[in-house]
Design a protein around this motif. Structure first.
Motif, PDB file in Angstrom:
ATOM      1  N   ARG A  75      24.604 -39.615 -31.468  1.00 48.82           N
ATOM      2  CA  ARG A  75      23.963 -38.923 -32.592  1.00 48.82           C
ATOM      3  C   ARG A  75      24.874 -37.838 -33.156  1.00 48.82           C
ATOM      4  O   ARG A  75      24.905 -37.618 -34.367  1.00 48.82           O
ATOM      5  CB  ARG A  75      22.629 -38.333 -32.142  1.00 48.82           C
ATOM      6  N   ALA A  76      25.625 -37.173 -32.276  1.00 51.23           N
ATOM      7  CA  ALA A  76      26.541 -36.126 -32.736  1.00 51.23           C
ATOM      8  C   ALA A  76      27.670 -36.698 -33.586  1.00 51.23           C
ATOM      9  O   ALA A  76      28.340 -35.941 -34.308  1.00 51.23           O
ATOM     10  CB  ALA A  76      27.108 -35.374 -31.543  1.00 51.23           C
ATOM     11  N   ARG A  77      27.875 -38.025 -33.507  1.00 47.24           N
ATOM     12  CA  ARG A  77      28.947 -38.654 -34.272  1.00 47.24           C
ATOM     13  C   ARG A  77      28.424 -39.553 -35.380  1.00 47.24           C
ATOM     14  O   ARG A  77      29.117 -40.464 -35.832  1.00 47.24           O
ATOM     15  CB  ARG A  77      29.864 -39.420 -33.312  1.00 47.24           C
ATOM     16  N   GLY A  78      27.208 -39.285 -35.818  1.00 49.71           N
ATOM     17  CA  GLY A  78      26.689 -39.937 -37.010  1.00 49.71           C
ATOM     18  C   GLY A  78      25.835 -41.161 -36.793  1.00 49.71           C
ATOM     19  O   GLY A  78      25.255 -41.688 -37.750  1.00 49.71           O
ATOM     20  N   TRP A  79      25.729 -41.639 -35.570  1.00 50.38           N
ATOM     21  CA  TRP A  79      24.849 -42.773 -35.287  1.00 50.38           C
ATOM     22  C   TRP A  79      23.402 -42.307 -35.189  1.00 50.38           C
ATOM     23  O   TRP A  79      23.123 -41.130 -34.947  1.00 50.38           O
ATOM     24  CB  TRP A  79      25.252 -43.446 -33.983  1.00 50.38           C
ATOM     25  N   ARG A  80      22.482 -43.242 -35.348  1.00 47.09           N
ATOM     26  CA  ARG A  80      21.045 -42.973 -35.189  1.00 47.09           C
ATOM     27  C   ARG A  80      20.519 -43.859 -34.059  1.00 47.09           C
ATOM     28  O   ARG A  80      19.977 -44.931 -34.294  1.00 47.09           O
ATOM     29  CB  ARG A  80      20.293 -43.242 -36.482  1.00 47.09           C
ATOM     30  N   PRO A  81      20.700 -43.419 -32.810  1.00 46.78           N
ATOM     31  CA  PRO A  81      20.341 -44.286 -31.685  1.00 46.78           C
ATOM     32  C   PRO A  81      18.831 -44.358 -31.443  1.00 46.78           C
ATOM     33  O   PRO A  81      18.093 -43.395 -31.665  1.00 46.78           O
ATOM     34  CB  PRO A  81      21.044 -43.628 -30.494  1.00 46.78           C
ATOM     35  N   LEU A 141      14.079 -47.062 -37.589  1.00 46.55           N
ATOM     36  CA  LEU A 141      14.187 -45.926 -36.680  1.00 46.55           C
ATOM     37  C   LEU A 141      15.626 -45.559 -36.368  1.00 46.55           C
ATOM     38  O   LEU A 141      15.892 -44.432 -35.946  1.00 46.55           O
ATOM     39  CB  LEU A 141      13.445 -46.230 -35.373  1.00 46.55           C
ATOM     40  N   GLY A 142      16.556 -46.489 -36.525  1.00 48.08           N
ATOM     41  CA  GLY A 142      17.936 -46.187 -36.175  1.00 48.08           C
ATOM     42  C   GLY A 142      18.868 -47.324 -36.488  1.00 48.08           C
ATOM     43  O   GLY A 142      18.459 -48.355 -37.058  1.00 48.08           O
ATOM     44  N   ASP A 143      20.140 -47.157 -36.095  1.00 55.86           N
ATOM     45  CA  ASP A 143      21.157 -48.152 -36.404  1.00 55.86           C
ATOM     46  C   ASP A 143      21.946 -48.600 -35.177  1.00 55.86           C
ATOM     47  O   ASP A 143      22.951 -49.283 -35.289  1.00 55.86           O
ATOM     48  CB  ASP A 143      22.112 -47.630 -37.475  1.00 55.86           C
ATOM     49  N   ILE A 144      21.503 -48.213 -33.988  1.00 52.68           N
ATOM     50  CA  ILE A 144      22.087 -48.689 -32.740  1.00 52.68           C
ATOM     51  C   ILE A 144      21.012 -48.627 -31.664  1.00 52.68           C
ATOM     52  O   ILE A 144      20.223 -47.673 -31.617  1.00 52.68           O
ATOM     53  CB  ILE A 144      23.335 -47.865 -32.342  1.00 52.68           C
ATOM     54  N   LEU A 145      20.943 -49.661 -30.820  1.00 51.38           N
ATOM     55  CA  LEU A 145      19.927 -49.750 -29.773  1.00 51.38           C
ATOM     56  C   LEU A 145      20.585 -49.547 -28.419  1.00 51.38           C
ATOM     57  O   LEU A 145      21.595 -50.187 -28.113  1.00 51.38           O
ATOM     58  CB  LEU A 145      19.232 -51.109 -29.814  1.00 51.38           C
ATOM     59  N   VAL A 146      20.022 -48.646 -27.627  1.00 53.18           N
ATOM     60  CA  VAL A 146      20.515 -48.362 -26.282  1.00 53.18           C
ATOM     61  C   VAL A 146      19.400 -48.698 -25.298  1.00 53.18           C
ATOM     62  O   VAL A 146      18.338 -48.064 -25.323  1.00 53.18           O
ATOM     63  CB  VAL A 146      20.947 -46.894 -26.132  1.00 53.18           C
ATOM     64  N   CYS A 147      19.625 -49.680 -24.467  1.00 51.63           N
ATOM     65  CA  CYS A 147      18.600 -50.155 -23.535  1.00 51.63           C
ATOM     66  C   CYS A 147      18.805 -49.507 -22.174  1.00 51.63           C
ATOM     67  O   CYS A 147      19.853 -49.683 -21.539  1.00 51.63           O
ATOM     68  CB  CYS A 147      18.667 -51.669 -23.420  1.00 51.63           C
TER      69      CYS A 147
END
Length: 342
Positions: A75-81, A141-147
């Motif tokens: 998130r600090a680097r522009g992603w929306r996890p 909700l975001g642009d990357i998924l972290v499982c």
């Protein structure tokens, strides 16, 4: 894990060797299931990067702290996890379930609620994590998924896999469940992208991308108020330490290293607390983990403190991971990611 299981699985021998027929059956079923989900029943890939954090051993290794660190860094680097979780122990009426301040650990499970409180990132709970991921994208909700804890959940296609180990336990006795702690054979590590060791030294593995993670004690926060103390506040104090996590001893060791006089109570992972678990002797304070705090707030005595820990990983790991994600942007389609970021 409990102390007896630790001794049986993480010692040098294999005292449960008479159970080898069950161990081989477990391994055969696991391999067949993986093959089916990766070939015959493989779902289509999702249009955004999917990062899976997990392990090949049973018990606590530090997956959730790593997940919290990872989404914070992204998130600090522009992603929306968005965090995906199966919500172990939760009893929600329906799924997918988006965790918020009104959702309890009884509904969502302890780890999803903890991760929401720690990171503020969207946390979607669904035993069918492919469905949960699709829903998260539909809701933008975001642009990357972290499982979180999904290495064996092959119904979820993934782009990057992180296998996490406890540095003190490693592969244990190297045997499959129930003779040992292995969910999958050690050869499974040949296909993961990164091996992360929770400890000062990497495991003795032949893997090109190994990094160490340390868990650093942070603040002590009062469970029933906004009061806080630095970790050094525990020096010389009588502490009733209660932990229902995968490796309670790691928590107890941390408290003792901080100078606390610890009276420990280790409970099974995802334990449902009752008042008798949280009783104190005179002059004691109760210290629990952040994971347990979301479950025991209504039962815990006034003198209850939560020890927060934060994961720390080397810059080289984050640099490597971000480079891989940058490459995935082209494969997935930058236009799709840009649309989700708008």
């Amino acid at each position: 894990m409990t102390a007896p299981v630790d001794r049986l699985w993480y010692g040098s021998g294999r005292p449960l060797w008479p159970l080898w027929p069950l161990a081989w059956l477990f391994r055969w079923i696991s391999a067949r299931r993986r093959q089916k989900l990766l070939t015959v029943a493989a779902p289509s890939e999702l249009p955004v990067p999917v990062v899976v954090v997990g392990n090949i051993t049973a018990g606590g290794t530090g997956k959730s702290p790593l997940t919290a660190w990872l989404v914070t860094a992204l998130r600090a680097r522009g992603w929306r996890p968005v965090i995906l979780s199966r919500g172990y122990g939760g009893q929600a009426d329906s799924h997918p379930l988006l965790v918020n301040d009104a959702i309890s650990a009884e509904q969502a499970g302890d780890e999803p609620v903890m991760l929401w409180q720690q990171t503020g990132c969207p946390v979607v709970v669904d035993p069918k994590r492919y469905r949960g991921g699709h829903w998260a994208l539909q809701q933008r909700l975001g642009d990357i998924l972290v499982c979180d804890d999904g290495l064996q959940h092959y119904a979820l296609p993934r782009d990057i896999e992180l296998a996490v180990f406890d540095g003190a336990r490693g592969l244990g006795n190297g045997a499959p469940i129930p003779v040992g702690p292995l969910r999958e054979p050690a050869s499974r590590l040949n296909s993961v992208d990164y091996v992360i060791t929770n400890g000062a030294e990497p495991l003795a593995l032949n893997h090109p991308h190994q990094y160490c993670m340390t868990l650093t004690p942070g603040r002590l926060r009062h469970l029933h108020s906004s009061d806080q103390h630095p970790p050094g506040w525990l020096q010389g104090r009588k502490v009733r330490a209660v932990a229902g996590i995968g490796n309670p001893q790691r928590f107890f060791d941390t408290l003792m290293e901080l100078g606390a006089k610890v009276r420990p109570l280790g409970l099974p992972d995802h334990h449902r607390f009752k008042p008798s678990d949280l009783t104190l002797e005179p002059d004691e304070v109760l210290v629990v983990t952040a994971k347990d705090a979301v479950k025991c707030a209504s039962l815990a005595p006034q003198a209850t403190w939560v020890l927060d820990v934060t994961a720390e990983l080397p810059d080289a790991f984050l640099t490597s991971l971000l480079a891989r994600l940058s490459g995935l942007g082209s494969e997935k389609g930058d236009s799709t990611l840009n649309e989700l970021r708008d």
